[in-house]
Design a protein around this motif. Sequence first.
Motif, PDB file in Angstrom:
ATOM      1  N   ALA A 291       7.460  -4.549   6.479  1.00  0.00           N
ATOM      2  CA  ALA A 291       6.198  -4.559   7.221  1.00  0.00           C
ATOM      3  C   ALA A 291       5.050  -4.572   6.213  1.00  0.00           C
ATOM      4  CB  ALA A 291       6.119  -3.333   8.108  1.00  0.00           C
ATOM      5  N   ASN A 292       3.959  -5.198   6.578  1.00  0.00           N
ATOM      6  CA  ASN A 292       2.846  -5.389   5.661  1.00  0.00           C
ATOM      7  C   ASN A 292       1.624  -4.585   6.126  1.00  0.00           C
ATOM      8  OD1 ASN A 292       0.594  -6.382   4.349  1.00  0.00           O
ATOM      9  ND2 ASN A 292       1.294  -8.510   4.362  1.00  0.00           N
ATOM     10  N   ALA A 293       1.395  -3.460   5.435  1.00  0.00           N
ATOM     11  CA  ALA A 293       0.317  -2.562   5.860  1.00  0.00           C
ATOM     12  C   ALA A 293      -1.061  -3.229   5.761  1.00  0.00           C
ATOM     13  CB  ALA A 293       0.350  -1.279   5.036  1.00  0.00           C
ATOM     14  N   SER A 295      -1.788  -6.306   6.387  1.00  0.00           N
ATOM     15  CA  SER A 295      -1.972  -7.092   7.602  1.00  0.00           C
ATOM     16  C   SER A 295      -2.174  -6.148   8.801  1.00  0.00           C
ATOM     17  CB  SER A 295      -0.751  -8.001   7.782  1.00  0.00           C
ATOM     18  OG  SER A 295      -0.712  -8.485   9.085  1.00  0.00           O
ATOM     19  N   GLY A 296      -1.481  -5.008   8.777  1.00  0.00           N
ATOM     20  CA  GLY A 296      -1.635  -4.012   9.845  1.00  0.00           C
ATOM     21  C   GLY A 296      -3.061  -3.487   9.933  1.00  0.00           C
ATOM     22  N   LYS A 297      -3.687  -3.357   8.760  1.00  0.00           N
ATOM     23  CA  LYS A 297      -5.089  -2.907   8.736  1.00  0.00           C
ATOM     24  C   LYS A 297      -5.966  -3.905   9.491  1.00  0.00           C
ATOM     25  CE  LYS A 297      -8.575  -1.527   5.321  1.00  0.00           C
ATOM     26  NZ  LYS A 297      -9.738  -2.403   5.324  1.00  0.00           N
ATOM     27  N   LEU A 298      -5.675  -5.180   9.306  1.00  0.00           N
ATOM     28  CA  LEU A 298      -6.464  -6.213  10.004  1.00  0.00           C
ATOM     29  C   LEU A 298      -6.225  -6.143  11.514  1.00  0.00           C
ATOM     30  CD1 LEU A 298      -5.940  -9.232   7.561  1.00  0.00           C
ATOM     31  CD2 LEU A 298      -7.886  -7.650   7.692  1.00  0.00           C
ATOM     32  N   VAL A 299      -4.969  -5.923  11.915  1.00  0.00           N
ATOM     33  CA  VAL A 299      -4.686  -5.784  13.348  1.00  0.00           C
ATOM     34  C   VAL A 299      -5.487  -4.613  13.910  1.00  0.00           C
ATOM     35  CG1 VAL A 299      -2.909  -5.243  15.077  1.00  0.00           C
ATOM     36  CG2 VAL A 299      -2.344  -6.743  13.142  1.00  0.00           C
ATOM     37  N   PHE A 300      -5.480  -3.508  13.160  1.00  0.00           N
ATOM     38  CA  PHE A 300      -6.191  -2.315  13.618  1.00  0.00           C
ATOM     39  C   PHE A 300      -7.683  -2.596  13.785  1.00  0.00           C
ATOM     40  CE2 PHE A 300      -8.259   1.839  12.938  1.00  0.00           C
ATOM     41  CZ  PHE A 300      -7.614   2.559  13.924  1.00  0.00           C
ATOM     42  N   GLN A 369       6.137  -8.599  14.577  1.00  0.00           N
ATOM     43  CA  GLN A 369       5.804  -8.401  13.159  1.00  0.00           C
ATOM     44  C   GLN A 369       4.452  -7.688  13.031  1.00  0.00           C
ATOM     45  OE1 GLN A 369       7.435  -9.640  10.098  1.00  0.00           O
ATOM     46  NE2 GLN A 369       5.883  -8.317   9.140  1.00  0.00           N
ATOM     47  N   GLN A 370       3.484  -8.123  13.796  1.00  0.00           N
ATOM     48  CA  GLN A 370       2.145  -7.509  13.702  1.00  0.00           C
ATOM     49  C   GLN A 370       2.169  -6.052  14.153  1.00  0.00           C
ATOM     50  OE1 GLN A 370       0.046 -10.452  15.999  1.00  0.00           O
ATOM     51  NE2 GLN A 370      -0.823 -11.427  14.181  1.00  0.00           N
ATOM     52  N   ILE A 371       2.989  -5.763  15.157  1.00  0.00           N
ATOM     53  CA  ILE A 371       3.070  -4.374  15.631  1.00  0.00           C
ATOM     54  C   ILE A 371       3.702  -3.505  14.546  1.00  0.00           C
ATOM     55  CG2 ILE A 371       4.056  -2.862  17.398  1.00  0.00           C
ATOM     56  CD1 ILE A 371       3.745  -5.130  19.409  1.00  0.00           C
ATOM     57  N   GLU A 372       4.733  -4.034  13.874  1.00  0.00           N
ATOM     58  CA  GLU A 372       5.337  -3.284  12.769  1.00  0.00           C
ATOM     59  C   GLU A 372       4.360  -3.141  11.604  1.00  0.00           C
ATOM     60  OE1 GLU A 372       7.998  -1.452  12.844  1.00  0.00           O
ATOM     61  OE2 GLU A 372       8.329  -2.117  14.914  1.00  0.00           O
ATOM     62  N   ASP A 373       3.581  -4.173  11.338  1.00  0.00           N
ATOM     63  CA  ASP A 373       2.568  -4.087  10.277  1.00  0.00           C
ATOM     64  C   ASP A 373       1.560  -2.985  10.603  1.00  0.00           C
ATOM     65  OD1 ASP A 373       3.825  -6.238   9.128  1.00  0.00           O
ATOM     66  OD2 ASP A 373       2.280  -7.717   9.664  1.00  0.00           O
ATOM     67  N   LEU A 374       1.157  -2.928  11.862  1.00  0.00           N
ATOM     68  CA  LEU A 374       0.204  -1.912  12.302  1.00  0.00           C
ATOM     69  C   LEU A 374       0.813  -0.517  12.108  1.00  0.00           C
ATOM     70  CD1 LEU A 374      -2.399  -1.044  13.823  1.00  0.00           C
ATOM     71  CD2 LEU A 374      -1.126  -1.342  15.953  1.00  0.00           C
ATOM     72  N   GLU A 380       0.873   4.893   6.673  1.00  0.00           N
ATOM     73  CA  GLU A 380       0.277   5.090   5.340  1.00  0.00           C
ATOM     74  C   GLU A 380      -0.983   5.937   5.431  1.00  0.00           C
ATOM     75  OE1 GLU A 380       1.313   1.143   2.710  1.00  0.00           O
ATOM     76  OE2 GLU A 380      -0.766   1.811   2.883  1.00  0.00           O
ATOM     77  N   LYS A 381      -1.819   5.621   6.408  1.00  0.00           N
ATOM     78  CA  LYS A 381      -3.068   6.373   6.570  1.00  0.00           C
ATOM     79  C   LYS A 381      -2.769   7.834   6.907  1.00  0.00           C
ATOM     80  CE  LYS A 381      -6.915   4.856   6.617  1.00  0.00           C
ATOM     81  NZ  LYS A 381      -7.859   4.780   5.465  1.00  0.00           N
ATOM     82  N   ALA A 382      -1.747   8.047   7.718  1.00  0.00           N
ATOM     83  CA  ALA A 382      -1.415   9.415   8.122  1.00  0.00           C
ATOM     84  C   ALA A 382      -0.953  10.228   6.914  1.00  0.00           C
ATOM     85  CB  ALA A 382      -0.337   9.391   9.201  1.00  0.00           C
ATOM     86  N   LYS A 383      -0.284   9.533   5.984  1.00  0.00           N
ATOM     87  CA  LYS A 383       0.184  10.233   4.779  1.00  0.00           C
ATOM     88  C   LYS A 383      -0.944  10.406   3.780  1.00  0.00           C
ATOM     89  CE  LYS A 383       4.616   8.128   4.550  1.00  0.00           C
ATOM     90  NZ  LYS A 383       5.060   6.950   3.846  1.00  0.00           N
ATOM     91  N   GLY A 384      -2.060   9.760   4.036  1.00  0.00           N
ATOM     92  CA  GLY A 384      -3.169   9.807   3.096  1.00  0.00           C
ATOM     93  C   GLY A 384      -2.804   9.077   1.826  1.00  0.00           C
ATOM     94  N   ASN A 385      -1.993   8.046   1.947  1.00  0.00           N
ATOM     95  CA  ASN A 385      -1.535   7.273   0.798  1.00  0.00           C
ATOM     96  C   ASN A 385      -2.712   6.659   0.041  1.00  0.00           C
ATOM     97  OD1 ASN A 385      -0.451   5.392  -0.942  1.00  0.00           O
ATOM     98  ND2 ASN A 385       1.245   4.916   0.446  1.00  0.00           N
TER      99      ASN A 385
END
Length: 391
Positions: A291-293, A295-300, A369-374, A380-385
């Motif tokens: 999954a691509n975080a 790209s997930g940021k863009l979905v968000f 795919q986009q849902i998994e990216d999201l 990642e954000k929850a972990k404060g990565n």
Amino acid sequence: MVFYRRIVEKDELIVPSMKYSCNKVVPLSSTFPFFPILLTIACLFFCQCKKPVLKNLQRNFDPTTLTSKTPVWQFLIELGHEKPTHYTDSIEEKWIVAGQEIVTRGKSVHPVTGAGGARISDYFYCIDCHNTTREEGSLARVSDPAEKLNYAVANGIPLVPGSTFAGMVNRESWYNGDYAKKYRFSLSVRAARTSLEKAIELCSTECSQGRNPEPWEMEAMMAYFHSLQWTIGDLDLTGADLAELKRRALNPEEHDAIMAEIKEKYALAAPATFGEMPEDPKTGYPIEGQANAASGKLVFEKSCLHCHGAEGASEHYFGDKDSTWKELARKFPGSSKKSIYGLLRLGTHPEDGKRPYMPNFTKERMSEQQIEDLRAYLEEKAKGNPETPED
Ligand code: HEC
Ligand code: HEC
């Protein structure tokens, strides 16, 4: 909020060669005994009137009128295409503006009398769920969520659950695919399949949890939607293609073929396939590779924040806070329909007229795919990565 405005000049939409009316030939104020005779004559008149006039129009096709700005319907009708029932051929700018206000700001006033002014819905604007510009590079294939996301990022438009209003009057059916299947017993959905007016009524009352538009509001919205119809220039024709089209249009025998070719260049219906929740929400959808975080940021940003940002339709505000990220990440696999998988694929349900709800996203509008990216982004954000991609 940004409005994407594309007003068409008043005169461009008028089709001068269509200013005739067969109906006026028939005087029905006749007395009863003559009625059957008159009816026969009227019939003859009408049938004759219709065909020769169309042929006439075909012979009179004037190639100089065809430019990249010519509305597609105008061209098709000049070639002899039947007018769709929602077609309006003279549109004044003040009606377009009123329609645009209703769609983008929820309300307007009657362009002539100044009456009206009430919102269609207390909860939503149409543009919470619909764009007003094209959403993909190709007008013919409108079902690629990855391309939609790229296009949204490049053009500053959101990623929304409803299909775009651009080119909506060029479609020939509405509420297609799984909407039609799932609600096949609903009379209002069935009516909306073949009538744009009924589709607008349905979405005003059901999707928007609002009221039926007044006749003038419907007229205004229709004027606005006609201003968003595809023009010849939207069809990605080269200069040479256009010249060839003009040459061929001079020959009436080519008209059927030209009409068919033109219609292949844009979608006649917005396809819709409902997705399912993953078999195991813990592991999520099976996707190829990682999954691509980023790209997930863009979905968000393009999708979720459109409604969950500061000015959005939803009362659930997703602020940039640790607690929000943690809650969202936890909600993702969740268990029930309240998980984010459930929300995205099944939507939430409105209590009639009581509150806004979250519409589902079809597979054409958001991929697994986009849902998994999201999900990867939210986790990642929850972990404060610290490696979370920033702008
Ligand atoms: C809460 C979200 C939401 C709101 C608000 C909303 N719609 Fe929709 N609308 C949808 C969804 C989802 C569909 C079905 C998918 C689609 O567009 O084909 C839809 C479909 C439609 C369609 C049929 C499109 C087609 O090609 O099938 C029309 C017409 C329409 N909406 C008009 C409106 C108008 C006008 C408003 C504002 C008064 C509005 N909608 C507000 C979500 C919404
Ligand atoms: C078209 C507007 C719209 C979009 C786009 C949207 N939502 Fe929503 N969402 C809503 C509304 C309205 C509600 C409130 C629903 C309710 O109260 O039942 C909601 C509710 C939620 C909730 C809370 C549900 C609950 O009852 O606790 C979550 C979580 C959520 N959305 C996540 C998302 C995510 C993640 C995205 C992006 C992929 C997203 N939403 C995109 C409109 C939207």
